[in-house]
Design an enzyme around this catalytic site. Structure first.
Site, PDB file in Angstrom:
ATOM      1  N   SER A 128       0.823  -1.210   0.000  1.00  0.00           N
ATOM      2  CA  SER A 128       0.000   0.000   0.000  1.00  0.00           C
ATOM      3  C   SER A 128       0.853   1.255   0.000  1.00  0.00           C
ATOM      4  O   SER A 128       1.949   1.276   0.549  1.00  0.00           O
ATOM      5  CB  SER A 128      -0.919   0.028   1.226  1.00  0.00           C
ATOM      6  OG  SER A 128      -1.647   1.244   1.221  1.00  0.00           O
ATOM      7  N   LYS A 182      -4.649  -6.741   3.349  1.00  0.00           N
ATOM      8  CA  LYS A 182      -4.636  -5.625   2.378  1.00  0.00           C
ATOM      9  C   LYS A 182      -6.052  -5.343   1.873  1.00  0.00           C
ATOM     10  O   LYS A 182      -6.443  -4.189   1.685  1.00  0.00           O
ATOM     11  CB  LYS A 182      -3.695  -5.931   1.208  1.00  0.00           C
ATOM     12  CG  LYS A 182      -3.718  -4.862   0.107  1.00  0.00           C
ATOM     13  CD  LYS A 182      -3.215  -3.540   0.636  1.00  0.00           C
ATOM     14  CE  LYS A 182      -3.394  -2.304  -0.171  1.00  0.00           C
ATOM     15  NZ  LYS A 182      -3.709  -2.250  -1.525  1.00  0.00           N
ATOM     16  N   HIS A 185      -7.741  -3.465   4.542  1.00  0.00           N
ATOM     17  CA  HIS A 185      -7.147  -2.116   4.519  1.00  0.00           C
ATOM     18  C   HIS A 185      -7.901  -1.265   3.494  1.00  0.00           C
ATOM     19  O   HIS A 185      -8.290  -0.131   3.764  1.00  0.00           O
ATOM     20  CB  HIS A 185      -5.662  -2.227   4.154  1.00  0.00           C
ATOM     21  CG  HIS A 185      -5.011  -0.941   3.731  1.00  0.00           C
ATOM     22  ND1 HIS A 185      -5.244  -0.355   2.496  1.00  0.00           N
ATOM     23  CD2 HIS A 185      -4.142  -0.113   4.363  1.00  0.00           C
ATOM     24  CE1 HIS A 185      -4.563   0.771   2.393  1.00  0.00           C
ATOM     25  NE2 HIS A 185      -3.873   0.941   3.521  1.00  0.00           N
ATOM     26  N   ASN A 186      -8.140  -1.840   2.316  1.00  0.00           N
ATOM     27  CA  ASN A 186      -8.830  -1.085   1.274  1.00  0.00           C
ATOM     28  C   ASN A 186     -10.301  -0.843   1.627  1.00  0.00           C
ATOM     29  O   ASN A 186     -10.844   0.215   1.306  1.00  0.00           O
ATOM     30  CB  ASN A 186      -8.720  -1.816  -0.064  1.00  0.00           C
ATOM     31  CG  ASN A 186      -7.361  -1.604  -0.708  1.00  0.00           C
ATOM     32  OD1 ASN A 186      -6.377  -1.354  -0.007  1.00  0.00           O
ATOM     33  ND2 ASN A 186      -7.284  -1.697  -2.012  1.00  0.00           N
ATOM     34  N   GLU A 189     -10.149   1.957   3.813  1.00  0.00           N
ATOM     35  CA  GLU A 189      -9.790   3.112   2.965  1.00  0.00           C
ATOM     36  C   GLU A 189     -11.045   3.699   2.289  1.00  0.00           C
ATOM     37  O   GLU A 189     -11.276   4.913   2.321  1.00  0.00           O
ATOM     38  CB  GLU A 189      -8.779   2.618   1.918  1.00  0.00           C
ATOM     39  CG  GLU A 189      -8.441   3.579   0.794  1.00  0.00           C
ATOM     40  CD  GLU A 189      -7.538   2.898  -0.263  1.00  0.00           C
ATOM     41  OE1 GLU A 189      -6.470   2.399   0.098  1.00  0.00           O
ATOM     42  OE2 GLU A 189      -7.921   2.867  -1.455  1.00  0.00           O
TER      43      GLU A 189
HETATM   44  C1  6PG Z   1      -3.158   1.377  -1.689  1.00  0.00           C
HETATM   45  C2  6PG Z   1      -4.472   1.447  -2.439  1.00  0.00           C
HETATM   46  C3  6PG Z   1      -4.413   0.815  -3.780  1.00  0.00           C
HETATM   47  C4  6PG Z   1      -5.753   0.781  -4.480  1.00  0.00           C
HETATM   48  C5  6PG Z   1      -6.211   2.106  -4.922  1.00  0.00           C
HETATM   49  C6  6PG Z   1      -7.410   2.094  -5.869  1.00  0.00           C
HETATM   50  O1  6PG Z   1      -3.217   0.878  -0.582  1.00  0.00           O
HETATM   51  O2  6PG Z   1      -2.138   1.826  -2.189  1.00  0.00           O
HETATM   52  O3  6PG Z   1      -5.457   0.791  -1.693  1.00  0.00           O
HETATM   53  O4  6PG Z   1      -3.952  -0.491  -3.603  1.00  0.00           O
HETATM   54  O5  6PG Z   1      -5.646  -0.031  -5.583  1.00  0.00           O
HETATM   55  O6  6PG Z   1      -6.509   2.908  -3.840  1.00  0.00           O
HETATM   56  O7  6PG Z   1      -8.490   1.399  -5.393  1.00  0.00           O
HETATM   57  P1  6PG Z   1      -9.923   1.600  -6.057  1.00  0.00           P
HETATM   58  O8  6PG Z   1      -9.699   1.809  -7.532  1.00  0.00           O
HETATM   59  O9  6PG Z   1     -10.685   0.346  -5.798  1.00  0.00           O
HETATM   60  O10 6PG Z   1     -10.510   2.817  -5.431  1.00  0.00           O
END
Ligand code: 6PG
Length: 470
Positions: A128, A182, A185-186, A189
């Site tokens: 990430s 991960k 985490h997303n 996010e």
């Molecule tokens: C990270 C992000 C990354 C992710 C983008 C786009 O931790 O660096 O999570 O891995 O791919 O943020 O995600 P989306 O296109 O699903 O918004």
């Protein structure tokens, strides 16, 4: 002399990770399916780093010292399987493949098993931090066998983001633990991004603040408890002017949010495992709804949900917004950590939640000051995965809850959708309610389908003939 490590996939993340590894003193062989990309990379970005291009996969593999270590930075899904298949004829037992993409954790589990039978080691590693993180220090979430981790441990610890609590990399756990962590985490996010967006919506529509003013408030918040990467970039976004129109760029961006799948997988997995993550799920829903722009325009004309302009004290509302956002982010972590904890039990990941929080402290998209507080809560009792039981959490929530309610009331009154923020309070209320109306649900199920129910006054499983069938 053979090279220390190989990297396949020279899109943005791959290029930056290769540079990061090389700048830490390791020699890197690189390969990309389309040779032009490799040439471009070498020409435009590689200076005196020990990065060597290969245009033939066999030669690429042969350029590596044994046991070979190969990082895949290719698109999740079939491309990962394809590259593995192409590599296999050239690999030997003991070689290691590391998938650094956003792979679905079940794919990682399957690949791990398949490769194990061939003696090939495999790590599913969440990476990430976007391109900046990949270059200057990402948060790394490797999962798989400990044996595989040991092969590259030293290098991973060196290329990861560094914090006062150590490098943002740890052996996350067995099997697909790394990609699972991960994925969540997303999910978190997505939730934090949506919560910030909801707060922004109130500021612009109800408080009639300019993007610049909102940027100033975000900047101030970023110096306090809300200090985080997402708060920081949001303040910068608010203040960014479009060259062409001289207007804030954010106001010119179409309100349709895209997604690549990791947030959706988090929601799907939470439903499968039976762990409540409504805020994470609704962040996905909010992106989906945003996509129906034409439909929204039509309905907005029919229903004209206008802002009623109730009298408000702007300074007080901004204070409430700050607390509401903190509460929302706290609850998003509560849901995500609970999900990870359950997965650890179900899939035997054997992971340490406090370590997960530690490696999220730097490099990654959800890095935030609040993580220190969450770690303190967990350190008191590691089984308190949803964080809600500690006294620290109780005080935190007590301090924020009235602000959350006031903001939600403003949202209702002014017809502003606050999907994620609403869900945080409902999650908290529902979890802290002794008597939920689920007794009626059970009665309904039994009424129409003889699905049975339990009673509060005696043991057993019961069915009632609610109506006599003629
Ligand atoms: C990270 C992000 C990354 C992710 C983008 C786009 O931790 O660096 O999570 O891995 O791919 O943020 O995600 P989306 O296109 O699903 O918004």
């Amino acid at each position: 002399m053979r090279n220390y490590i190989g990297l396949i996939g020279l899109a943005v993340m791959g290029q930056n990770l290769a540079l990061n590894i090389a700048r830490k003193g390791y020699s890197v062989s690189v390969y990309n399916r389309t040779p032009e990309k490799t040439e471009e990379f070498i020409k435009d970005r590689v200076k005196d780093e020990k990065i060597f291009p290969y245009y033939d996969l066999k030669e690429f593999v042969e350029s590596l010292e044994k046991p070979r270590k190969i990082i895949l930075m290719v698109k999740a899904g079939k491309p990962v399987d394809d590259v593995i298949q192409e590599l296999l004829p050239y690999l030997e037992p003991g070689d290691l493949i590391i998938d650094g993409g956003n792979s679905y954790f079940k794919d990682t589990s399957r690949r791990l098993q398949e490769l194990k039978s061939k003696g090939i080691l495999y790590l599913g590693m969440g990476v990430s931090g976007g391109e900046y993180g990949a270059l200057y220090g990402p948060s790394l979430m490797p999962g798989g066998t400990k044996e595989a981790y040991e092969v590259v441990k030293e290098m991973l610890l060196r290329i990861a983001a560094q914090t006062e609590d150590g490098p943002c990399c740890t052996y996350v756990g067995d099997d697909s633990a790394g990609h699972f962590v991960k994925m969540v985490h997303n999910g978190i996010e997505y939730a934090i991004m949506e919560l910030i967006a909801e707060v922004y919506d109130i500021m612009r529509k109800v408080l009639h603040m300019s993007s610049q003013d909102i940027g100033n408030v975000f900047e101030k918040w970023n110096q306090g408890e809300l200090n985080s990467f997402l708060m920081e970039i949001s303040s910068k976004i608010m203040k960014f002017t479009d060259e062409e129109t001289k207007r804030p760029l954010v106001e010119l961006i179409l309100d349709k949010a895209e997604q690549k799948g990791t947030g959706k997988w988090t929601a799907q997995t939470a439903l499968d495992l039976g762990i409540p993550t409504p805020t994470l799920n609704l962040a996905v829903e909010a992106r989906i709804i945003s996509h129906f722009k034409d439909l929204r325009v039509k309905l907005s004309k029919i229903y004209s949900l206008s802002i009623s302009k109730i009298p408000l004290n702007k300074e007080e509302v901004i204070k409430d917004l700050e607390k509401a956002l903190l509460f929302g982010i706290f609850i998003s972590f509560s849901q995500g950590l609970w999900l990870i904890d359950e997965a650890s039990k179900v899939f035997n990941y054997n992971l340490d939640l406090s370590e997960v929080l530690r490696i999220w402290k730097g490099g990654c998209i959800i890095r935030a000051k609040l993580l220190n507080f969450l770690r303190d809560i967990l350190k008191e009792d590691l089984s308190n995965a949803n964080l809600l039981f500690s006294e620290k959490a109780q005080n935190f929530i007590k301090d924020k809850i009235d602000s959350v309610k006031r903001i939600l009331n403003i949202g209702r009154e002014e017809n502003i959708p606050l999907m994620c923020l609403n869900s945080t309070l409902d999650y908290f209320y529902a979890l802290s309610t002794e008597n939920l109306p689920a007794n009626l649900i059970q009665a309904q199920r039994d009424f129409f389908g003889a699905h049975t129910y339990e009673r509060i006054d005696k043991e057993g499983i019961f069915h009632t003939e609610w109506e006599k069938l003629e």
